[in-house]
Scaffold this motif. Structure first.
Motif, mmCIF file in Angstrom:
data_model
loop_
_atom_site.group_PDB
_atom_site.id
_atom_site.type_symbol
_atom_site.label_atom_id
_atom_site.label_comp_id
_atom_site.label_asym_id
_atom_site.label_seq_id
_atom_site.Cartn_x
_atom_site.Cartn_y
_atom_site.Cartn_z
ATOM 1 N N MET A 1 2.536 24.524 16.869
ATOM 2 C CA MET A 1 1.310 23.779 16.561
ATOM 3 C C MET A 1 1.190 23.611 15.049
ATOM 4 N N ASP A 2 0.826 22.399 14.602
ATOM 5 C CA ASP A 2 0.663 22.151 13.180
ATOM 6 C C ASP A 2 -0.524 22.935 12.645
ATOM 7 N N PRO A 3 -0.416 23.434 11.388
ATOM 8 C CA PRO A 3 -1.545 24.155 10.810
ATOM 9 C C PRO A 3 -2.731 23.229 10.604
ATOM 10 N N THR A 4 -3.931 23.805 10.678
ATOM 11 C CA THR A 4 -5.142 23.016 10.464
ATOM 12 C C THR A 4 -5.194 22.547 9.017
ATOM 13 N N PRO A 5 -5.371 21.242 8.768
ATOM 14 C CA PRO A 5 -5.409 20.750 7.391
ATOM 15 C C PRO A 5 -6.543 21.403 6.599
ATOM 16 N N ARG A 6 -6.241 21.792 5.367
ATOM 17 C CA ARG A 6 -7.263 22.394 4.524
ATOM 18 C C ARG A 6 -7.955 21.355 3.651
ATOM 19 N N LEU A 7 -7.351 20.177 3.522
ATOM 20 C CA LEU A 7 -7.888 19.139 2.653
ATOM 21 C C LEU A 7 -8.221 17.886 3.449
ATOM 22 N N GLU A 8 -9.236 17.172 3.005
ATOM 23 C CA GLU A 8 -9.610 15.905 3.617
ATOM 24 C C GLU A 8 -9.674 14.823 2.553
ATOM 25 N N LEU A 9 -9.389 13.595 2.963
ATOM 26 C CA LEU A 9 -9.474 12.470 2.041
ATOM 27 C C LEU A 9 -10.922 12.244 1.630
ATOM 28 N N PRO A 10 -11.150 11.701 0.433
ATOM 29 C CA PRO A 10 -12.526 11.395 0.016
ATOM 30 C C PRO A 10 -13.205 10.481 1.022
ATOM 31 N N ALA A 11 -14.466 10.739 1.293
ATOM 32 C CA ALA A 11 -15.198 9.971 2.302
ATOM 33 C C ALA A 11 -15.332 8.503 1.924
ATOM 34 N N ASP A 12 -15.328 8.197 0.623
ATOM 35 C CA ASP A 12 -15.520 6.811 0.192
ATOM 36 C C ASP A 12 -14.211 6.048 0.024
ATOM 37 N N LEU A 13 -13.087 6.652 0.414
ATOM 38 C CA LEU A 13 -11.801 5.957 0.348
ATOM 39 C C LEU A 13 -11.594 5.182 1.640
ATOM 40 N N PRO A 14 -11.585 3.831 1.586
ATOM 41 C CA PRO A 14 -11.412 3.041 2.809
ATOM 42 C C PRO A 14 -10.067 3.325 3.477
ATOM 43 N N ALA A 15 -10.076 3.381 4.783
ATOM 44 C CA ALA A 15 -8.835 3.615 5.518
ATOM 45 C C ALA A 15 -7.902 2.415 5.366
ATOM 46 N N ASP A 16 -6.612 2.697 5.172
ATOM 47 C CA ASP A 16 -5.587 1.648 5.071
ATOM 48 C C ASP A 16 -5.930 0.612 3.997
ATOM 49 N N LEU A 17 -6.420 1.082 2.869
ATOM 50 C CA LEU A 17 -6.773 0.180 1.771
ATOM 51 C C LEU A 17 -5.515 -0.458 1.186
ATOM 52 N N VAL A 18 -5.485 -1.794 1.170
ATOM 53 C CA VAL A 18 -4.369 -2.541 0.585
ATOM 54 C C VAL A 18 -4.925 -3.364 -0.574
ATOM 55 N N LEU A 19 -4.341 -3.210 -1.747
ATOM 56 C CA LEU A 19 -4.850 -3.858 -2.951
ATOM 57 C C LEU A 19 -3.867 -4.902 -3.473
ATOM 58 N N PRO A 20 -4.377 -5.974 -4.103
ATOM 59 C CA PRO A 20 -3.488 -6.952 -4.720
ATOM 60 C C PRO A 20 -2.716 -6.325 -5.878
ATOM 61 N N SER A 21 -1.575 -6.905 -6.186
ATOM 62 C CA SER A 21 -0.791 -6.464 -7.338
ATOM 63 C C SER A 21 -1.315 -7.151 -8.596
ATOM 64 N N THR A 22 -0.746 -6.801 -9.742
ATOM 65 C CA THR A 22 -1.102 -7.463 -10.988
ATOM 66 C C THR A 22 0.166 -7.623 -11.822
ATOM 67 N N VAL A 23 0.014 -8.106 -13.046
ATOM 68 C CA VAL A 23 1.155 -8.231 -13.954
ATOM 69 C C VAL A 23 0.914 -7.343 -15.160
ATOM 70 N N GLU A 24 1.989 -7.010 -15.830
ATOM 71 C CA GLU A 24 1.910 -6.153 -17.010
ATOM 72 C C GLU A 24 2.096 -6.998 -18.265
ATOM 73 N N GLY A 25 1.190 -6.834 -19.225
ATOM 74 C CA GLY A 25 1.345 -7.531 -20.496
ATOM 75 C C GLY A 25 1.264 -9.037 -20.356
ATOM 76 N N THR A 26 2.144 -9.735 -21.084
ATOM 77 C CA THR A 26 2.157 -11.202 -21.097
ATOM 78 C C THR A 26 3.577 -11.712 -20.911
ATOM 79 N N ALA A 27 3.711 -12.756 -20.110
ATOM 80 C CA ALA A 27 4.993 -13.446 -19.942
ATOM 81 C C ALA A 27 4.794 -14.908 -20.318
ATOM 82 N N VAL A 28 5.790 -15.494 -20.978
ATOM 83 C CA VAL A 28 5.717 -16.895 -21.415
ATOM 84 C C VAL A 28 6.979 -17.614 -20.968
ATOM 85 N N HIS A 29 6.810 -18.839 -20.482
ATOM 86 C CA HIS A 29 7.967 -19.632 -20.052
ATOM 87 C C HIS A 29 7.660 -21.110 -20.262
ATOM 88 N N GLU A 30 8.664 -21.855 -20.701
ATOM 89 C CA GLU A 30 8.483 -23.290 -20.943
ATOM 90 C C GLU A 30 9.342 -24.101 -19.986
#
Length: 229
Positions: A1-30
């Motif tokens: 039997m698996d041990p009882t978890p001692r830690l729980e996720l924060p209550a305000d953390l949405p389940a299966d939260l998927v976030l958009p990506s971003t870019v780093e710094g600046t890129a330039v192209h002509e």
């Protein structure tokens, strides 16, 4: 039997939260299309106000250009979006540029495409393709950064045990793409880790094993972290 978890996720953390990506710094192209120059600049920003400042700086630098069209997406959930044709026929520049950002799943980014007219009319369809291609190609050259929720877990230990535990935790963090924070020294030692929600149980089991169950880490909260792709 698996041990009882001692830690729980924060209550305000949405389940299966998927976030958009971003870019780093600046890129330039002509891009040159039928003698017209399209100079695209993609920049990471944290707010609409910061994006506006980037746009103003580009227009000041390239003051002699006919158009500097804009698309921006801002916000953790990509919920603030805006575009501008800057004098091009309506719908031929800003909206197509914005659609590329949406398709790429990006946020906290502003793209400015500056056009120097080359004397050859491109037509509405040609403009849409030119501005879309300019954004796509500059994003291909940008450094994309994934964004994921990270749970902050803190472990209090004594000075005698801190060195050994730090080495063990650093190795675990390397394997699990977690972040080991700088230890805080006082009467004891505070070891903090930013980890993926799905790794919380594994981390808890590691700590229990390494301390013979004598130390229980504490979940302090969560935050969004940038993870280079």
């Amino acid at each position: 039997m698996d041990p009882t978890p001692r830690l729980e996720l924060p209550a305000d953390l949405p389940a299966d939260l998927v976030l958009p990506s971003t870019v780093e710094g600046t890129a330039v192209h002509e891009l040159v299309i039928k003698k017209s120059r399209f100079i695209a600049r993609a920049t990471h920003v944290e707010s609409v106000e910061e994006a506006d400042a980037v746009v103003a700086a580009v227009r000041k630098e390239l003051w002699d250009a006919r158009h500097s069209c804009v698309a921006l997406v801002v916000g953790q959930r990509a919920d603030r979006q805006r575009s501008s044709d800057d004098g091009e026929p309506s719908g031929t520049a800003g909206v197509p540029m914005l659609e590329v950002l949406r398709h790429r799943g990006l946020t906290d980014v502003v793209v400015v495409v500056t056009r120097y007219f080359g004397g050859v009319l491109l037509g509405a369809g040609g403009l849409v393709r030119a501005y879309s291609s300019s954004v796509s190609e500059v994003l291909d050259r940008a450094t994309v950064v994934a964004r994921e929720p990270r749970v902050e877990v803190v472990l209090e230990t004594d000075h005698a045990s801190a060195g050994r535990l730090e080495n063990v935790l650093r190795e675990w963090c390397h394997v699990h793409r977690a972040v080991f924070a700088t230890p805080a020294y006082g009467t004891g030692v505070e070891l903090a880790v930013l980890l993926r929600p799905r790794d919380l149980a594994s981390y808890d089991q590691l700590v229990a094993s390494e301390t013979a169950g004598g130390a229980v880490p504490v979940v302090r909260g969560w935050q969004v972290s940038d993870i280079p792709a």
